[in-house]
Each structure stands twice: as structure tokens, then as C-alpha cells.
Design a protein around this motif. Structure first.
Motif, mmCIF file in Angstrom:
data_model
loop_
_atom_site.group_PDB
_atom_site.id
_atom_site.type_symbol
_atom_site.label_atom_id
_atom_site.label_comp_id
_atom_site.label_asym_id
_atom_site.label_seq_id
_atom_site.Cartn_x
_atom_site.Cartn_y
_atom_site.Cartn_z
ATOM 1 N N LYS A 171 0.844 -1.188 0.000
ATOM 2 C CA LYS A 171 0.000 0.000 0.000
ATOM 3 C C LYS A 171 0.883 1.242 0.000
ATOM 4 O O LYS A 171 1.623 1.488 0.952
ATOM 5 C CB LYS A 171 -0.919 -0.009 1.228
ATOM 6 N N ASP A 174 4.503 0.718 0.666
ATOM 7 C CA ASP A 174 4.847 0.113 1.951
ATOM 8 C C ASP A 174 4.307 -1.308 2.028
ATOM 9 O O ASP A 174 3.209 -1.587 1.541
ATOM 10 C CB ASP A 174 4.263 0.924 3.114
ATOM 11 N N LEU A 175 5.074 -2.186 2.656
ATOM 12 C CA LEU A 175 4.614 -3.546 2.918
ATOM 13 C C LEU A 175 3.996 -3.602 4.303
ATOM 14 O O LEU A 175 4.638 -3.259 5.300
ATOM 15 C CB LEU A 175 5.784 -4.535 2.829
ATOM 16 N N LEU A 176 2.739 -4.043 4.379
ATOM 17 C CA LEU A 176 2.031 -4.128 5.650
ATOM 18 C C LEU A 176 2.184 -5.523 6.244
ATOM 19 O O LEU A 176 1.960 -6.534 5.577
ATOM 20 C CB LEU A 176 0.548 -3.804 5.441
ATOM 21 N N LYS A 224 10.948 0.760 9.437
ATOM 22 C CA LYS A 224 9.645 0.215 9.820
ATOM 23 C C LYS A 224 8.843 1.309 10.510
ATOM 24 O O LYS A 224 9.383 2.129 11.255
ATOM 25 C CB LYS A 224 9.776 -1.020 10.712
ATOM 26 N N SER A 227 2.347 1.481 14.324
ATOM 27 C CA SER A 227 1.102 2.221 14.536
ATOM 28 C C SER A 227 1.090 2.946 15.871
ATOM 29 O O SER A 227 0.390 3.946 16.031
ATOM 30 C CB SER A 227 -0.089 1.256 14.460
ATOM 31 N N ASP A 267 2.504 -3.165 11.529
ATOM 32 C CA ASP A 267 3.760 -2.502 11.168
ATOM 33 C C ASP A 267 3.883 -2.456 9.657
ATOM 34 O O ASP A 267 3.331 -3.317 8.948
ATOM 35 C CB ASP A 267 4.951 -3.259 11.752
ATOM 36 N N CYS A 268 4.613 -1.480 9.149
ATOM 37 C CA CYS A 268 4.854 -1.421 7.704
ATOM 38 C C CYS A 268 6.328 -1.179 7.446
ATOM 39 O O CYS A 268 7.036 -0.570 8.261
ATOM 40 C CB CYS A 268 3.991 -0.343 7.039
#
Length: 296
Positions: A171, A174-176, A224, A227, A267-268
Motif C-alpha cells: 500500500k 509500503d509492505l504491511l 519500519k 502504529s 507494522d509497515c
């Protein structure tokens, strides 16, 4: 009286016949057993001699191919070589652990089609570079206000070519992370530095500026974002000092890094570089990804 003597004689004759027959069978058994042992020893000696004989002429130019194939010793050694090669190949295949195959498949997705029956890791992603239609990234404010170093790379492909997403989401570049655990994270960025040209170089040399003194820093960062925390956390970085290329050919450089980190759900992960405008977004040259190697 005469009848009893006749029965005794008949009994002795029968007993003598049985004894002679028993002796004959015993002698025959001993004879054939000796012959069998002799044949077995002869066969064993000939088999061993095939292995230790230095005059087999397996590679001799004087012996013809037909003669070799008809030679019993040649046949024995060929069968032995085949069995040794097969045994070594089977042992090598068994020693490659399933975990190592999964790691290779995750880091190099092109191997996934070559290793049949080996599934991808349960949580994994490999995203590749894609040329953005909007051109180089725009300025994102000061590093202090952004909370991270470098320029964020957002042009990643997660569905086509060598890329894939396995229970992970891409997204906005970014990788979630969907699950808590220990993740193996890797990234590579590829840079193409344009040449300034010989004419410009000669002009600068006349002004006392030598080409060898000119250079730049290429830096790649892996961050990283949690949230629960507003500032991204730097996980890894890789840097390289390079000189601007001379002549007409551009300079090609790459940065690669990999490591492990504990990640939590939501985390992303994202990539930043010091020179985003110089990146070569070829899918086989610029990529990054992660896969789960252990549950937290």
C-alpha cells in the motif's frame, strides 16, 4: 532255525545298503560343497581383480569400444560408477533441508517454478521496481519533519513478473505486516549515474577541478513504521561512495542489504534512498521484500 538266520542276513544286507547310501550322499555333499566354495572364491577374486586391476584399459585408445563393452570387468566398473553417482545424488538431495529451500524460494522467487512441491512461506512478499509515470519523487519536506532520512521509494510492483504477495499487502509503496514474528527483510537498489562528458571534464580540469575529486554518496535505508509510534524506526542502512563516471558511459552501482527484525501486526516496511532520481527501476535490479521465519 534256518528261517531266522535268513531274516538276519536280509537285515544285515539292508543295513549295509543304507550305510553305503548314506556314505555316498555324504561324500557327494562334501564334494559339491567344495566345488561350490571354489567357484565362489574364483568369482570373488575375479570381481575384486576388476576393481584393483590397473590394466583395464578403460581409457586406452588401443582397445575398441565393442571390446570394452564385452569385457566383464568393464561392465562391473561401469555399474559401480553408476551406483556411486546415484547414491551421492540422492544423499545430496536429502541434505537440502526444507527450510533452506523455503528461504531460497522467498528471496529468489524465480526459483519457485523450479522447485516443485515446495510452497512459499506462509507470510511473504517480493516487490520489484516499476518505472513511475510521474517521474522522480517530489521533495517531501525536511528530514526532521518527515522523521526519516533519504527519499521514499513508492514505485513498487507486487503482482506482475517476479513479484508476489503472500498474505501481505502493498500500500503506497509500503509492505504491511499481518502477523507478529521474526521476519527476514532484504532490499536492493540500482543506480545509474549519468556521465558529465569528456568536454565538461576537460573544462573543469583547466579550472583546477579534477574528476577524481568528484564523488557522491549512495545510501539505502530500510525503515519500519509502527502504529503506536509516530516516528519511523531505522532497521538497516547501506552506503557506498562512488565517483562520477568519466567519458560517455554512465556509472552503474547497486546497494544490497538483508537482516532480521521482530515485527508486529500493522507494522509497515518501506525503503528510502539518498538519490531517488538516479534509481534504475528495473524489476531484476531494484527490489525489496520480507518473509516470516519464526513466530513471535
Amino acid at each position: 532255525m534256518a528261517i531266522s538266520i535268513s531274516f538276519q542276513c536280509l537285515g544285515l544286507i539292508i543295513l549295509a545298503a543304507i550305510l553305503l547310501q548314506t556314505i555316498a550322499v555324504a561324500v557327494s555333499f562334501m564334494y559339491f560343497n567344495k566345488v561350490l566354495n571354489t567357484m565362489q572364491e574364483s568369482f570373488s577374486s575375479s570381481s575384486v581383480s576388476c576393481l584393483i586391476n590397473t590394466n583395464l584399459h578403460l581409457g586406452s585408445e588401443d582397445s575398441a569400444a565393442d571390446d570394452k563393452k564385452s569385457d566383464p570387468c568393464w561392465q562391473v566398473t561401469q555399474q559401480l560408477h553408476y551406483l556411486i553417482e546415484k547414491s551421492m545424488a540422492d544423499k545430496f538431495q536429502k541434505e537440502i533441508s526444507t527450510a533452506m529451500r523455503k528461504k531460497l524460494t522467498g528471496v529468489l522467487p524465480i526459483l519457485s517454478s523450479g522447485i516443485r512441491g515446495v510452497p512459499l512461506p506462509e507470510v511473504a512478499a517480493h516487490v520489484t521496481g516499476v518505472v513511475s509515470s510521474t517521474g522522480p519523487p517530489a521533495a517531501e519536506g525536511s528530514q526532521r519533519s518527515r522523521g526519516y532520512l533519504g527519499e521514499r521509494v513508492r514505485s513498487w510492483e507486487g503482482q506482475k513478473g517476479l513479484s508476489f504477495l503472500q498474505n501481505m499487502e502493498l500500500k503506497g509503496g509500503d509492505l504491511l505486516v499481518p502477523r507478529a514474528g521474526l521476519y527476514y527483510i532484504y532490499a536492493q537498489t540500482y543506480f545509474r549515474l549519468p556521465s558529465t562528458g569528456e568536454t565538461e571534464g576537460e573544462a573543469k580540469e583547466e579550472m583546477g577541478e579534477t574528476k577524481e575529486e568528484e564523488g557522491t554518496q549512495l545510501v539505502q535505508y530500510i525503515y519500519k513504521k509502527m502504529s503506536s509510534y509516530s516516528v519511523p524506526i531505522l532497521l538497516m542502512k547501506s552506503s557506498r561512495s562512488v565517483c562520477w563516471p568519466r567519458g560517455q558511459e554512465p556509472g552503474l552501482f547497486s546497494l544490497h542489504q538483508a537482516g532480521t527484525a521482530f515485527l508486529q501486526p500493522a507494522d509497515c516496511l518501506f525503503i528510502t534512498v539518498s538519490n531517488a532520481s538516479a534509481m534504475e527501476m528495473d524489476g531484476r535490479a531494484s527490489y525489496f521484500g520480507a518473509f516470516l521465519v519464526g513466530l513471535g
